[in-house]
Design a protein around this motif. Structure first.
Motif, PDB file in Angstrom:
ATOM      1  N   GLY A   7       0.791  -1.213   0.000  1.00 37.68           N
ATOM      2  CA  GLY A   7       0.000   0.000   0.000  1.00 37.68           C
ATOM      3  C   GLY A   7       0.828   1.270   0.000  1.00 37.68           C
ATOM      4  N   LEU A   8       0.205   2.330  -0.480  1.00 37.31           N
ATOM      5  CA  LEU A   8       0.842   3.648  -0.545  1.00 37.31           C
ATOM      6  C   LEU A   8       0.574   4.397   0.752  1.00 37.31           C
ATOM      7  CD1 LEU A   8      -0.364   4.493  -4.151  1.00 37.31           C
ATOM      8  CD2 LEU A   8       1.885   3.646  -3.479  1.00 37.31           C
ATOM      9  N   MET A   9       1.625   4.903   1.363  1.00 36.32           N
ATOM     10  CA  MET A   9       1.495   5.594   2.643  1.00 36.32           C
ATOM     11  C   MET A   9       0.886   6.993   2.486  1.00 36.32           C
ATOM     12  SD  MET A   9       2.407   3.283   4.637  1.00 36.32           S
ATOM     13  CE  MET A   9       2.468   4.101   6.208  1.00 36.32           C
ATOM     14  N   GLN A  15       1.931  11.267  -7.733  1.00 31.52           N
ATOM     15  CA  GLN A  15       2.489  10.194  -8.562  1.00 31.52           C
ATOM     16  C   GLN A  15       1.592   9.891  -9.748  1.00 31.52           C
ATOM     17  OE1 GLN A  15       2.163  10.146  -5.169  1.00 31.52           O
ATOM     18  NE2 GLN A  15       3.343   8.469  -4.324  1.00 31.52           N
ATOM     19  N   LEU A  16       0.272   9.849  -9.524  1.00 32.22           N
ATOM     20  CA  LEU A  16      -0.662   9.569 -10.615  1.00 32.22           C
ATOM     21  C   LEU A  16      -0.602  10.655 -11.681  1.00 32.22           C
ATOM     22  CD1 LEU A  16      -3.709   8.250  -8.586  1.00 32.22           C
ATOM     23  CD2 LEU A  16      -2.367   6.931 -10.249  1.00 32.22           C
ATOM     24  N   GLU A  17      -0.599  11.916 -11.254  1.00 33.39           N
ATOM     25  CA  GLU A  17      -0.559  13.015 -12.219  1.00 33.39           C
ATOM     26  C   GLU A  17       0.731  12.974 -13.035  1.00 33.39           C
ATOM     27  OE1 GLU A  17      -1.436  16.623 -10.050  1.00 33.39           O
ATOM     28  OE2 GLU A  17      -3.583  16.145 -10.007  1.00 33.39           O
ATOM     29  N   ALA A  18       1.857  12.693 -12.396  1.00 36.22           N
ATOM     30  CA  ALA A  18       3.128  12.621 -13.120  1.00 36.22           C
ATOM     31  C   ALA A  18       3.135  11.443 -14.096  1.00 36.22           C
ATOM     32  CB  ALA A  18       4.290  12.505 -12.133  1.00 36.22           C
ATOM     33  N   TYR A  34      -7.846  12.852 -28.415  1.00 35.98           N
ATOM     34  CA  TYR A  34      -7.104  13.595 -27.392  1.00 35.98           C
ATOM     35  C   TYR A  34      -7.622  15.028 -27.341  1.00 35.98           C
ATOM     36  CZ  TYR A  34      -3.069  15.275 -24.726  1.00 35.98           C
ATOM     37  OH  TYR A  34      -2.256  15.816 -23.763  1.00 35.98           O
ATOM     38  N   ARG A  35      -7.982  15.507 -26.154  1.00 29.36           N
ATOM     39  CA  ARG A  35      -8.492  16.871 -25.975  1.00 29.36           C
ATOM     40  C   ARG A  35      -7.464  17.697 -25.200  1.00 29.36           C
ATOM     41  NH1 ARG A  35     -13.732  17.595 -24.203  1.00 29.36           N
ATOM     42  NH2 ARG A  35     -13.327  19.699 -24.898  1.00 29.36           N
ATOM     43  N   PRO A  36      -6.612  18.452 -25.872  1.00 21.83           N
ATOM     44  CA  PRO A  36      -5.498  19.137 -25.199  1.00 21.83           C
ATOM     45  C   PRO A  36      -5.926  20.148 -24.136  1.00 21.83           C
ATOM     46  CG  PRO A  36      -5.708  19.875 -27.479  1.00 21.83           C
ATOM     47  CD  PRO A  36      -6.656  18.727 -27.307  1.00 21.83           C
ATOM     48  N   GLN A  37      -7.148  20.664 -24.204  1.00 17.53           N
ATOM     49  CA  GLN A  37      -7.587  21.640 -23.199  1.00 17.53           C
ATOM     50  C   GLN A  37      -7.986  20.988 -21.867  1.00 17.53           C
ATOM     51  OE1 GLN A  37      -9.184  20.649 -25.863  1.00 17.53           O
ATOM     52  NE2 GLN A  37     -11.380  20.887 -25.726  1.00 17.53           N
ATOM     53  N   ILE A  38      -8.116  19.669 -21.842  1.00 13.02           N
ATOM     54  CA  ILE A  38      -8.455  18.955 -20.606  1.00 13.02           C
ATOM     55  C   ILE A  38      -7.151  18.610 -19.876  1.00 13.02           C
ATOM     56  CG2 ILE A  38      -9.565  16.894 -19.642  1.00 13.02           C
ATOM     57  CD1 ILE A  38     -11.538  18.835 -21.040  1.00 13.02           C
ATOM     58  N   PRO A  39      -7.043  18.971 -18.594  1.00 13.62           N
ATOM     59  CA  PRO A  39      -5.797  18.705 -17.868  1.00 13.62           C
ATOM     60  C   PRO A  39      -5.688  17.243 -17.421  1.00 13.62           C
ATOM     61  CG  PRO A  39      -7.380  19.707 -16.398  1.00 13.62           C
ATOM     62  CD  PRO A  39      -8.020  19.689 -17.783  1.00 13.62           C
ATOM     63  N   VAL A  40      -4.489  16.844 -17.088  1.00 17.12           N
ATOM     64  CA  VAL A  40      -4.257  15.576 -16.398  1.00 17.12           C
ATOM     65  C   VAL A  40      -4.391  15.894 -14.917  1.00 17.12           C
ATOM     66  CG1 VAL A  40      -2.539  13.814 -15.827  1.00 17.12           C
ATOM     67  CG2 VAL A  40      -2.755  14.639 -18.189  1.00 17.12           C
ATOM     68  N   ARG A  41      -5.378  15.295 -14.263  1.00 17.43           N
ATOM     69  CA  ARG A  41      -5.635  15.635 -12.866  1.00 17.43           C
ATOM     70  C   ARG A  41      -6.180  14.441 -12.103  1.00 17.43           C
ATOM     71  NH1 ARG A  41      -6.961  20.924 -11.591  1.00 17.43           N
ATOM     72  NH2 ARG A  41      -5.441  21.347 -13.212  1.00 17.43           N
ATOM     73  N   ALA A  42      -5.555  14.136 -10.971  1.00 12.89           N
ATOM     74  CA  ALA A  42      -6.076  13.152 -10.020  1.00 12.89           C
ATOM     75  C   ALA A  42      -6.980  13.927  -9.063  1.00 12.89           C
ATOM     76  CB  ALA A  42      -4.945  12.469  -9.276  1.00 12.89           C
ATOM     77  N   CYS A  43      -8.224  13.502  -8.937  1.00 11.28           N
ATOM     78  CA  CYS A  43      -9.221  14.293  -8.197  1.00 11.28           C
ATOM     79  C   CYS A  43      -9.820  13.523  -7.017  1.00 11.28           C
ATOM     80  CB  CYS A  43     -10.364  14.683  -9.135  1.00 11.28           C
ATOM     81  SG  CYS A  43      -9.857  15.718 -10.512  1.00 11.28           S
ATOM     82  N   GLY A  44      -9.933  14.219  -5.905  1.00 12.07           N
ATOM     83  CA  GLY A  44     -10.710  13.729  -4.772  1.00 12.07           C
ATOM     84  C   GLY A  44     -10.180  12.502  -4.072  1.00 12.07           C
ATOM     85  N   PHE A  45      -8.887  12.211  -4.187  1.00 11.11           N
ATOM     86  CA  PHE A  45      -8.382  10.990  -3.563  1.00 11.11           C
ATOM     87  C   PHE A  45      -8.507  11.071  -2.050  1.00 11.11           C
ATOM     88  CE2 PHE A  45      -6.988   9.753  -7.646  1.00 11.11           C
ATOM     89  CZ  PHE A  45      -6.977   8.363  -7.577  1.00 11.11           C
ATOM     90  N   GLN A  46      -9.056   9.990  -1.497  1.00  8.99           N
ATOM     91  CA  GLN A  46      -9.263   9.860  -0.063  1.00  8.99           C
ATOM     92  C   GLN A  46      -9.228   8.386   0.295  1.00  8.99           C
ATOM     93  OE1 GLN A  46     -13.667  10.553   0.829  1.00  8.99           O
ATOM     94  NE2 GLN A  46     -13.391  11.454  -1.213  1.00  8.99           N
ATOM     95  N   GLU A  98      -1.788  -1.007 -14.602  1.00  9.29           N
ATOM     96  CA  GLU A  98      -0.466  -0.822 -14.003  1.00  9.29           C
ATOM     97  C   GLU A  98       0.235   0.303 -14.744  1.00  9.29           C
ATOM     98  OE1 GLU A  98       3.226  -3.496 -12.343  1.00  9.29           O
ATOM     99  OE2 GLU A  98       1.642  -4.467 -13.497  1.00  9.29           O
ATOM    100  N   ILE A  99       0.907   1.142 -13.988  1.00  7.42           N
ATOM    101  CA  ILE A  99       1.578   2.294 -14.571  1.00  7.42           C
ATOM    102  C   ILE A  99       2.879   2.540 -13.810  1.00  7.42           C
ATOM    103  CG2 ILE A  99       0.332   3.957 -13.140  1.00  7.42           C
ATOM    104  CD1 ILE A  99       0.178   5.775 -15.596  1.00  7.42           C
ATOM    105  N   ASP A 100       3.932   2.857 -14.549  1.00  4.59           N
ATOM    106  CA  ASP A 100       5.229   3.164 -13.926  1.00  4.59           C
ATOM    107  C   ASP A 100       5.067   4.291 -12.927  1.00  4.59           C
ATOM    108  OD1 ASP A 100       6.532   1.245 -15.418  1.00  4.59           O
ATOM    109  OD2 ASP A 100       7.215   2.650 -16.955  1.00  4.59           O
ATOM    110  N   GLY A 101       5.648   4.111 -11.761  1.00  3.44           N
ATOM    111  CA  GLY A 101       5.609   5.137 -10.732  1.00  3.44           C
ATOM    112  C   GLY A 101       4.467   4.990  -9.754  1.00  3.44           C
ATOM    113  N   CYS A 102       3.480   4.143 -10.079  1.00  7.64           N
ATOM    114  CA  CYS A 102       2.319   3.965  -9.194  1.00  7.64           C
ATOM    115  C   CYS A 102       2.006   2.495  -8.932  1.00  7.64           C
ATOM    116  CB  CYS A 102       1.080   4.627  -9.790  1.00  7.64           C
ATOM    117  SG  CYS A 102       1.262   6.390 -10.039  1.00  7.64           S
TER     118      CYS A 102
END
Length: 160
Positions: A7-9, A15-18, A34-46, A98-102
């Motif tokens: 688990g992630l502490m 990490q997800l955004e990167a 691909y919609r370039p105006q939409i950001p890469v964003r991890a939202c509401g993590f809890q 699965e993704i590198d870094g996460c």
């Protein structure tokens, strides 16, 4: 490769955004949806039931994600394998990713590709609200029977 995923502490947002930004830059930019105006964003993590739950918005999709939380150990699974989880909103079908870094995570697609009529602000609102809705208790009408029998369907409501 280890048979387990620890688990992630900390909140996995950075990490997800990167990791997803790297995918956007390397692999996705030239694709027609691909919609370039939409950001890469991890939202509401809890944390929910000891796991990290949130949504991942990218210029090509919106997904609900689950990652192992602090002190949790997941069995390594085959990427693409399906698992159904019971959330407060109901049963949700997830796929192993699965993704590198996460590492490994579970993802349930909410929108793929991203709706071309929605603005970045609308997509961010949708991403934040989708987590809230997934983790909100369902609302039921207390005046209706929880599991009406056949006869209850034909009975008139009783007057007080």
């Amino acid at each position: 490769m280890p048979d387990v995923i620890n688990g992630l502490m900390q909140d996995p947002t950075p990490q997800l955004e990167a990791a997803f930004q790297a995918i956007a830059d390397r692999e996705m930019r030239e694709l027609p949806f691909y919609r370039p105006q939409i950001p890469v964003r991890a939202c509401g993590f809890q944390r929910f039931e000891q796991q990290w739950v949130g949504s991942m918005l990218t210029p090509w999709m919106l997904s609900l994600l689950v990652l192992p939380g602090p002190g949790e150990t997941w069995q390594r699974r085959v990427v693409g394998e399906k698992l159904a989880l019971r959330l407060p909103c109901g049963d949700v079908l997830f796929s192993v990713g699965e993704i590198d870094g996460c590492g490994q995570y579970l993802a349930a697609s909410l929108m793929s590709p991203v709706d071309k009529h929605l603005t970045a602000e609308q997509m961010l609102d949708l991403a934040e609200n989708s987590v809230r809705m997934a983790l909100s208790l369902p609302v039921a009408d207390a005046s209706e029977p929880a599991n009406p029998g056949r006869r209850a369907l034909f009975r008139l409501p009783q007057r007080s």
